[in-house]
Design a protein around this motif. Structure first.
Motif, PDB file in Angstrom:
ATOM      1  N   LEU A 292      -3.835  -3.001   4.592  1.00  0.00           N
ATOM      2  CA  LEU A 292      -2.583  -3.576   4.083  1.00  0.00           C
ATOM      3  C   LEU A 292      -2.372  -4.982   4.619  1.00  0.00           C
ATOM      4  N   ASP A 293      -2.771  -5.221   5.849  1.00  0.00           N
ATOM      5  CA  ASP A 293      -2.659  -6.554   6.433  1.00  0.00           C
ATOM      6  C   ASP A 293      -3.494  -7.555   5.637  1.00  0.00           C
ATOM      7  N   VAL A 294      -4.711  -7.160   5.293  1.00  0.00           N
ATOM      8  CA  VAL A 294      -5.582  -8.028   4.493  1.00  0.00           C
ATOM      9  C   VAL A 294      -4.995  -8.210   3.101  1.00  0.00           C
ATOM     10  N   ALA A 295      -4.555  -7.124   2.493  1.00  0.00           N
ATOM     11  CA  ALA A 295      -4.009  -7.196   1.135  1.00  0.00           C
ATOM     12  C   ALA A 295      -2.794  -8.108   1.074  1.00  0.00           C
ATOM     13  N   GLN A 296      -1.960  -8.082   2.107  1.00  0.00           N
ATOM     14  CA  GLN A 296      -0.745  -8.894   2.106  1.00  0.00           C
ATOM     15  C   GLN A 296      -1.080 -10.374   1.996  1.00  0.00           C
ATOM     16  N   SER A 297      -2.202 -10.779   2.554  1.00  0.00           N
ATOM     17  CA  SER A 297      -2.572 -12.193   2.503  1.00  0.00           C
ATOM     18  C   SER A 297      -3.268 -12.569   1.199  1.00  0.00           C
ATOM     19  N   GLU A 298      -3.615 -11.565   0.392  1.00  0.00           N
ATOM     20  CA  GLU A 298      -4.387 -11.826  -0.819  1.00  0.00           C
ATOM     21  C   GLU A 298      -3.616 -11.627  -2.122  1.00  0.00           C
ATOM     22  N   VAL A 299      -2.411 -11.078  -2.063  1.00  0.00           N
ATOM     23  CA  VAL A 299      -1.655 -10.784  -3.274  1.00  0.00           C
ATOM     24  C   VAL A 299      -0.259 -11.396  -3.182  1.00  0.00           C
ATOM     25  N   THR A 300       0.426 -11.396  -4.315  1.00  0.00           N
ATOM     26  CA  THR A 300       1.800 -11.902  -4.330  1.00  0.00           C
ATOM     27  C   THR A 300       2.726 -10.901  -3.640  1.00  0.00           C
ATOM     28  N   ALA A 301       3.920 -11.351  -3.325  1.00  0.00           N
ATOM     29  CA  ALA A 301       4.907 -10.481  -2.672  1.00  0.00           C
ATOM     30  C   ALA A 301       5.230  -9.277  -3.550  1.00  0.00           C
ATOM     31  N   ASP A 302       5.368  -9.491  -4.854  1.00  0.00           N
ATOM     32  CA  ASP A 302       5.673  -8.382  -5.765  1.00  0.00           C
ATOM     33  C   ASP A 302       4.519  -7.383  -5.830  1.00  0.00           C
ATOM     34  N   GLU A 303       3.284  -7.886  -5.850  1.00  0.00           N
ATOM     35  CA  GLU A 303       2.123  -7.002  -5.867  1.00  0.00           C
ATOM     36  C   GLU A 303       2.034  -6.201  -4.579  1.00  0.00           C
ATOM     37  N   PHE A 304       2.334  -6.854  -3.461  1.00  0.00           N
ATOM     38  CA  PHE A 304       2.278  -6.164  -2.173  1.00  0.00           C
ATOM     39  C   PHE A 304       3.355  -5.093  -2.080  1.00  0.00           C
ATOM     40  N   GLU A 305       4.540  -5.397  -2.559  1.00  0.00           N
ATOM     41  CA  GLU A 305       5.613  -4.394  -2.546  1.00  0.00           C
ATOM     42  C   GLU A 305       5.222  -3.186  -3.390  1.00  0.00           C
ATOM     43  N   SER A 306       4.613  -3.432  -4.549  1.00  0.00           N
ATOM     44  CA  SER A 306       4.154  -2.323  -5.386  1.00  0.00           C
ATOM     45  C   SER A 306       3.096  -1.498  -4.676  1.00  0.00           C
ATOM     46  N   LEU A 307       2.201  -2.172  -3.957  1.00  0.00           N
ATOM     47  CA  LEU A 307       1.168  -1.483  -3.198  1.00  0.00           C
ATOM     48  C   LEU A 307       1.778  -0.615  -2.100  1.00  0.00           C
ATOM     49  N   LEU A 308       2.787  -1.139  -1.410  1.00  0.00           N
ATOM     50  CA  LEU A 308       3.462  -0.350  -0.371  1.00  0.00           C
ATOM     51  C   LEU A 308       4.135   0.886  -0.950  1.00  0.00           C
ATOM     52  N   ILE A 309       4.770   0.716  -2.088  1.00  0.00           N
ATOM     53  CA  ILE A 309       5.423   1.855  -2.742  1.00  0.00           C
ATOM     54  C   ILE A 309       4.385   2.900  -3.131  1.00  0.00           C
TER      55      ILE A 309
END
Length: 63
Positions: free
Chosen positions: A21-38
Motif C-alpha cells: 500500500l505504501d508503494v501504491a500510494q506513491s503510484e496512483v491518484t488519491a481517489d485511486e488509493f482511497e478506492s484501493l483502501l476500501i
C-alpha cells in the motif's frame, strides 16, 4: 505473549500489505488509493469477519 504460527502468518501478511500500500500510494491518484483502501478493507472483512473501521476506532470516518 508468544505468537502461534497462524499469528505470525497474519502479521507477515499485514506487513506485506502495508508495504504494498505504501508503494501504491506513491503510484496512483488519491481517489485511486482511497478506492484501493476500501477494497482492501472489504477483503479483510470478508476474509476474517473483522470490520476494520470498527476496530481502528475511526468508525464511519475510516476508509
Amino acid at each position: 505473549m508468544l505468537l502461534s504460527a497462524s499469528d505470525d502468518e497474519v502479521l507477515t501478511a499485514a506487513e506485506a500489505l502495508g508495504e504494498d500500500l505504501d508503494v501504491a500510494q506513491s503510484e496512483v491518484t488519491a481517489d485511486e488509493f482511497e478506492s484501493l483502501l476500501i477494497e482492501c478493507n472489504e477483503a479483510i472483512n470478508d476474509g476474517i469477519g473483522l470490520e476494520y473501521g470498527e476496530v481502528c476506532g475511526a468508525g464511519s470516518d475510516c476508509c
